[in-house]
Write an enzyme that holds these catalytic residues in place. Structure first.
Site, PDB file in Angstrom:
ATOM      1  N   ARG A 275       0.809  -1.223  -0.158  1.00  0.00           N
ATOM      2  CA  ARG A 275       0.004  -0.079  -0.037  1.00  0.00           C
ATOM      3  C   ARG A 275       0.965   1.046  -0.029  1.00  0.00           C
ATOM      4  O   ARG A 275       0.595   2.321  -0.704  1.00  0.00           O
ATOM      5  CB  ARG A 275      -1.001   0.149   1.168  1.00  0.00           C
ATOM      6  N   ALA A 276       2.066   1.160   0.675  1.00  0.00           N
ATOM      7  CA  ALA A 276       2.962   2.371   0.685  1.00  0.00           C
ATOM      8  C   ALA A 276       3.309   2.839  -0.638  1.00  0.00           C
ATOM      9  O   ALA A 276       3.565   3.942  -0.994  1.00  0.00           O
ATOM     10  CB  ALA A 276       4.068   2.129   1.586  1.00  0.00           C
TER      11      ALA A 276
END
Length: 693
Positions: A275-276
């Site tokens: 997700r980062a």
């Protein structure tokens, strides 16, 4: 409706304003978490953002804000084939910390659903926030069951309401913005990761800036409309820039070089999951559009990392958020070198300049006409995070102590560091409570396994279908039933009673006297308390800390949800002097008395960390026994962590546990993997108050 404070009138807080504007440009960034001390304009900035968002086209009369260009085919108010279109301002919906589940997701009229077979649905806050902003002030204090609902809606872009076979689904895509004061506790990791960006805010220490903040606030309070009017041109210009950046966003190109830098940065900081990387890519793209460019530069990737990674690199609740900027620059430079071919021999630039234009620094922009980004405190005066990865090039001496733990009196020794924390046994309060939702002790809650039924008090939230049918069945003939349907009246409805887990108030009473002062011993004691604090964080407890040494006891930390604060006070705790055990117990009893007035439903668990010795004054052991019996008389659950060591043991901690009406465990038995077993309930006095609970 009151006139909101203008966004452009905010003083300072460049990181906060930039993060909010990037989400206005690209809602796919994923929202903002604003962390900071009280009184730093967190809520003011968020509420001012909604005025900068473009109007939202909606289907006329749709309570769920369907887009006319792509109406939801499953909308409860649908179908929308022949419905007209209209436009309305973007909404900012505020979720109160104490909101109920029905207020968040909406509620079904269960009586009509059972008796008439119709889905009479009242939309909740998730429906109101669709295609707008959902703002949660003090998001770290939000109840766990509401957090779970937010996570589900944020992940799926939809809200589901289920009530005994009757279900409603509607779209719920929103910009999630939360504000919090870290002193009041941290967020669950699952919700923390759902926020795309995070910013830390603090009040300025510059006199001129503080004067300007006060001047503008007083002017706004005296005449909100007049003050907003003076900033209307700036607001309009900023709104136009947001619209222009949104239009430019689809044309921004995220090249392979920028993608490699993003991936290398996330790998260097060892963030979990992917997700980062995705959030950084979307943020860098939005930064380019905000700057009026169609290509993503290295400076965009760097700024995206500073906004998207700090809250994702924490490994436990005691890690300070932040990013080592030297390590960030090194990761970006390594990715750039991997991408660029080696220059031919003999073509070295005599001036030392590289393909970036000298010194390995990121490009400054496209030219003199490129829009200027707000300052992000990246200069030489930027604060450094002492806990950032790579910041501790040379390890500190093991026995060094913070200034707060320096000796302040005769016989007092410096604070020592805590030993490595470990996983502890589960300590729980006996009986069934009705406190705030958590994960420690048994309690009657809105969630959990169904254990029975009762008549509803107020609105019906969890229907017990079998009990409702059983209550209505004997009256069908008298009610004139003639068809297959069941005739249900309000008096027939039964609320399901459920049993789950609650959070408790875990009050630590720590002996810091001279008998505990041996360095290895106190280090082990602090490690045990730190381990229990970690356990309290995971179980959503409130914690407090009382210490006693010398001639007195003090409340080192009043009951709070912030285990970080408790860990900090514990780390700087010095030792030495006599052992006023009775004074420490009386101080703890007083803390519980006051806290009971504030939150009567939250049951306490007292953890006394001591070797059981009592010195100082007249009959110290007898006075300690009398103080301990006060807890037993009140039915307070307690456990004594016996810190006595050596071949000769007096067993005083066990005697203290008997006076408290609790139980005793040694430091070794406190570990979850010890031979004594995996779970140990606290045995307390079987008082009438407990039987009633």
């Amino acid at each position: 409706m009151s006139t909101p404070y203008p966004f452009t009138a905010l003083v300072g807080q460049d990181d906060l304003r930039l993060a909010l504007l990037l989400n206005a440009v690209s809602p796919a960034v994923g929202g903002v978490l604003v962390r900071g001390e009280k009184g730093t304009a967190k809520s003011t900035a968020v509420r001012a953002l909604s005025a900068l968002l473009p109007e939202v086209p909606v289907v006329a009369g749709c309570r769920f804000s369907c887009d006319p260009a792509a109406a939801d085919p499953n909308c409860p108010d649908g179908p929308h084939e022949s419905a007209g279109a209209t436009a309305r301002p973007a909404r900012m919906v505020e979720l109160p910390v104490g909101a109920s589940e029905d207020r968040l997701v909406g509620a079904l009229d269960i009586e009509r659903a059972l008796a008439e077979g119709v889905k009479a649905f009242e939309p909740g806050l998730l429906a109101d926030a669709h295609r707008g902003i959902l703002y949660v002030d003090e998001v770290n204090l939000l109840h766990d069951h509401l957090v779970d609902l937010l996570l589900d809606a944020a992940a799926m872009g939809a809200s589901y309401v289920e009530r005994e076979g009757v279900s409603v689904r509607h779209a719920a895509r929103f910009l999630l913005v939360g504000t919090m004061n870290p002193e009041e506790g941290e967020l669950r990791p699952q919700l923390l990761d759902r926020f795309g960006l995070t910013v830390e805010v603090a009040a300025s220490r510059e006199t001129d800036q503080r004067v300007e903040v006060v001047r503008r606030r007083l002017a706004y309070d005296d005449d909100p409309e007049g003050f907003a009017g003076r900033w209307s041109e700036d607001e309009s210009a900023l709104r136009d820039r947001v619209v222009a950046a949104r239009a430019l966003l689809p044309r921004v190109v995220l090249g392979d070089g920028a993608l490699r830098q993003i991936a290398a940065t996330c790998a260097a900081f060892e963030v979990d999951g992917m997700r980062a990387d995705i959030v950084m890519a979307r943020t860098a793209t939005a930064l380019a559009a905000w700057a009026g460019r169609t290509d993503v530069l290295s400076e965009d990737v760097r700024q995206a990392a500073l906004l998207a990674l700090p809250h994702r690199r924490r490994r436990n609740p005691f890690d300070a958020p932040g990013l080592d900027e030297d390590k960030l620059d090194e990761a970006l430079e390594d990715a750039r070198e991997d991408e660029e071919p080696e220059p031919p021999e003999g073509d070295d630039d005599p001036d030392g300049g590289g393909p970036d234009g000298g010194g390995g620094q990121p490009p400054a922009g496209d030219g003199p006409d490129s829009p200027e980004l707000p300052s992000q405190n990246q200069g030489p005066d930027a604060p450094e995070s002492p806990d950032a990865p790579g910041a501790d090039a040379s390890p500190a001496p093991q026995e060094s102590a913070p200034t707060a733990g320096a000796p302040s009196g005769p016989g007092e020794q410096q604070a020592v560091r805590a030993a490595e924390p470990f996983r502890t046994k589960m300590l729980s309060v006996p009986g069934i409570g009705e406190g705030a939702a958590g994960r420690r002790s048994r309690a009657r809650t809105e969630h959990g396994r169904t254990t029975g039924s009762r008549r509803p008090r107020g609105a019906l939230t969890k229907l017990h279908l079998a009990a409702t049918v059983q209550a209505a069945a004997p009256h069908q003939k008298a009610r004139g039933r003639s068809g297959a349907g069941l005739v249900v009246r309000r008096d027939d409805l039964r609320q399901a009673t459920r049993e789950g887990r609650e959070g408790n108030l875990v009050l630590f009473v720590v002996d810091a006297s001279g008998s505990m002062a041996a360095r290895q011993r106190m280090s082990a004691v602090k490690g045990a308390v730190l381990s229990l604090l970690l356990d309290a964080y995971q179980r959503r407890d409130k914690v407090g800390l009382v210490t006693f040494r010398g001639a007195d006891a003090e409340v080192a930390l009043p009951p709070t949800s912030s285990v970080d604060a408790a860990a900090a006070r514990l780390e700087s705790l010095p030792t030495g002097g006599r052992t006023p055990l009775s004074t420490g117990l009386l101080k703890a009893h007083d803390v519980l008395r006051v806290e009971r007035l504030r939150d009567a439903a939250r049951r306490p668990l007292v953890v006394v960390v001591t070797d059981g010795r009592a010195t100082g004054g007249v009959e110290p052991v007898a006075r300690a026994g009398r103080a301990a019996r006060l807890f037993a008389a009140d039915g307070v659950a307690s456990v004594v962590v016996d810190c006595e060591s050596g071949y000769v043991r007096l067993g005083l901690a066990g005697q203290l546990a008997g006076e408290l009406g609790g139980t005793v465990v040694t430091l070794d038995e406190l570990r979850a993997d010890s031979i004594a077993g995996l779970v140990k309930d606290v045995q307390g006095m079987n008082s009438p108050s407990r039987r009633a609970a």
